[in-house]
Enzyme design. Structure first.
Site, PDB file in Angstrom:
ATOM      1  N   TYR A   1       0.821  -1.200   0.000  1.00 13.41           N
ATOM      2  CA  TYR A   1       0.000   0.000   0.000  1.00 13.41           C
ATOM      3  C   TYR A   1       0.865   1.264   0.000  1.00 13.41           C
ATOM      4  O   TYR A   1       1.395   1.692   1.027  1.00 13.41           O
ATOM      5  CB  TYR A   1      -0.927   0.025   1.219  1.00 13.41           C
ATOM      6  CG  TYR A   1      -1.839  -1.177   1.344  1.00 13.41           C
ATOM      7  CD1 TYR A   1      -2.214  -1.929   0.232  1.00 13.41           C
ATOM      8  CD2 TYR A   1      -2.326  -1.567   2.583  1.00 13.41           C
ATOM      9  CE1 TYR A   1      -3.051  -3.025   0.352  1.00 13.41           C
ATOM     10  CE2 TYR A   1      -3.168  -2.662   2.706  1.00 13.41           C
ATOM     11  CZ  TYR A   1      -3.523  -3.387   1.588  1.00 13.41           C
ATOM     12  OH  TYR A   1      -4.352  -4.481   1.719  1.00 13.41           O
TER      13      TYR A   1
ATOM     14  N   HIS B   1       0.313 -12.300   1.225  1.00 10.79           N
ATOM     15  CA  HIS B   1      -0.473 -11.327   0.462  1.00 10.79           C
ATOM     16  C   HIS B   1      -0.521 -11.683  -1.022  1.00 10.79           C
ATOM     17  O   HIS B   1       0.496 -11.654  -1.709  1.00 10.79           O
ATOM     18  CB  HIS B   1       0.138  -9.933   0.645  1.00 10.79           C
ATOM     19  CG  HIS B   1      -0.771  -8.818   0.265  1.00 10.79           C
ATOM     20  ND1 HIS B   1      -0.343  -7.506   0.161  1.00 10.79           N
ATOM     21  CD2 HIS B   1      -2.095  -8.795  -0.042  1.00 10.79           C
ATOM     22  CE1 HIS B   1      -1.361  -6.737  -0.169  1.00 10.79           C
ATOM     23  NE2 HIS B   1      -2.440  -7.497  -0.312  1.00 10.79           N
TER      24      HIS B   1
END
Length: 323
Positions: A54, A138
């Protein structure tokens, strides 16, 4: 508070997803990011989720800085592993990956045991913390073999060493998450966008199996990246331009919600949070105002008659949603 599997790690039913703090789609400044975290704390949110992906680490840095104002024992923090950040000489921005930040680093996929450990160590540095509570693998979609052979055992070792309290995987699909639940000893899986008013695919396999095996589910993307928050032509669905058919469906859902005296946002949050396997629902908010709105909508009463109409009209499967 809900406990993640058998780990003892507790999360609030409403959590803050910190992808927007990494300048998802558009930039915000450090003060706005801090205000969003402060508002979340004021509204009783004690579970915060971030990732190196992010904003090329910006989300982790901002979230860690904002949380330093609070007792570390009073909140739960999760981050993710699978993308290492390596310094880059590239110019330009990271908008191709969805984040309005300079392209100072490049992402390198690495689900090896060493990669997972190095990823966690780098995250701790960016967060300014000595531990996180949860680590997810992830998006291992295209790296299944390495993720199961090396990445997952590395998480088990970190958990056994006490470096993390709970382990799992976070993805935008259900098939591989179901495999994690079935074939490993994960505490939790994070499923994004697959149990919403527009997509109930997690309800047929993943969620029932997780409930059966005592694995917790955290849901992200419950607005499908924006469409269910505000169904307008410029809205995004799963981080891309919304198809016309889905926009029309979302608008029909909104009309039903408003006819029953509530909002589409409240209905979307209530639907996702009602499943017994779900331990927490993450909302991605980029301002204090958005946090307060999400908390208000989450607390709002959604009439049972709304669910009945959605099922009768075929807009929701008869076996899905609150009773």
């Amino acid at each position: 508070m809900n406990t993640l599997g058998r780990s003892g790690v507790a999360v609030t039913l409403l959590g803050l997803g910190a992808a927007p703090l990494g300048n998802l789609f558009t930039p915000l400044d450090d003060e706005q990011a801090e205000q969003a975290v402060t508002a979340a704390w004021q509204r009783g949110i004690r579970y915060f989720d971030t990732a190196p992906h992010y904003g090329l680490g910006l989300s982790e840095r901002r979230l860690g800085a904002a949380l330093r104002a609070y007792d570390r024992t009073h909140y739960t923090l999760s981050t993710k592993a699978g993308r290492l950040l390596e310094a880059s000489d590239a110019t330009g921005d990271d908008l191709a990956s969805g984040f309005a930040v300079p392209a100072t680093h490049r992402r390198v996929w690495d689900f090896s045991a060493d990669g997972v450990r190095r990823s966690l160590e780098a995250s701790l540095t960016r967060l300014g913390l000595d531990r996180v509570d949860v680590v997810y693998l992830h998006d291992p979609d295209d790296h299944a073999e390495q993720a199961f052979r090396e990445g997952y055992p590395a998480l088990e070792k970190l958990r056994a060493e006490g470096m993390v309290g709970a382990i799992g995987a976070g993805m935008n699909q259900t098939e591989m998450l179901t495999r994690f639940v079935r074939d490993t000893d994960v505490d939790v899986v994070l499923c994004a966008g697959r149990y919403t008013l527009l997509d109930q695919s997690a309800g047929t396999g993943l969620l029932p199996l997780a409930a059966e095996r005592g694995v917790s589910v955290v849901l992200g993307g419950v607005f499908n990246s924006g469409l269910l928050a505000d169904p307008r032509p410029t809205a995004t669905y799963d981080y891309t331009q919304v198809p016309g058919e889905l926009l029309a469906r979302a608008r029909r859902l909104k009309a039903v919600a408003e006819r029953h005296g509530t909002t589409l946002r409240a209905a979307a949050l209530a639907f996702s949070g009602a499943h017994p396997a779900v331990a927490s629902v993450l909302v991605g908010a980029r301002s204090a105002a958005e946090v307060h709105d999400c908390a208000d909508q989450f607390a709002a009463d959604v009439p049972a008659a709304l669910w009945a109409e959605l099922r009768e009209s075929g807009m929701l499967p008869r076996e899905e949603g609150p009773s």
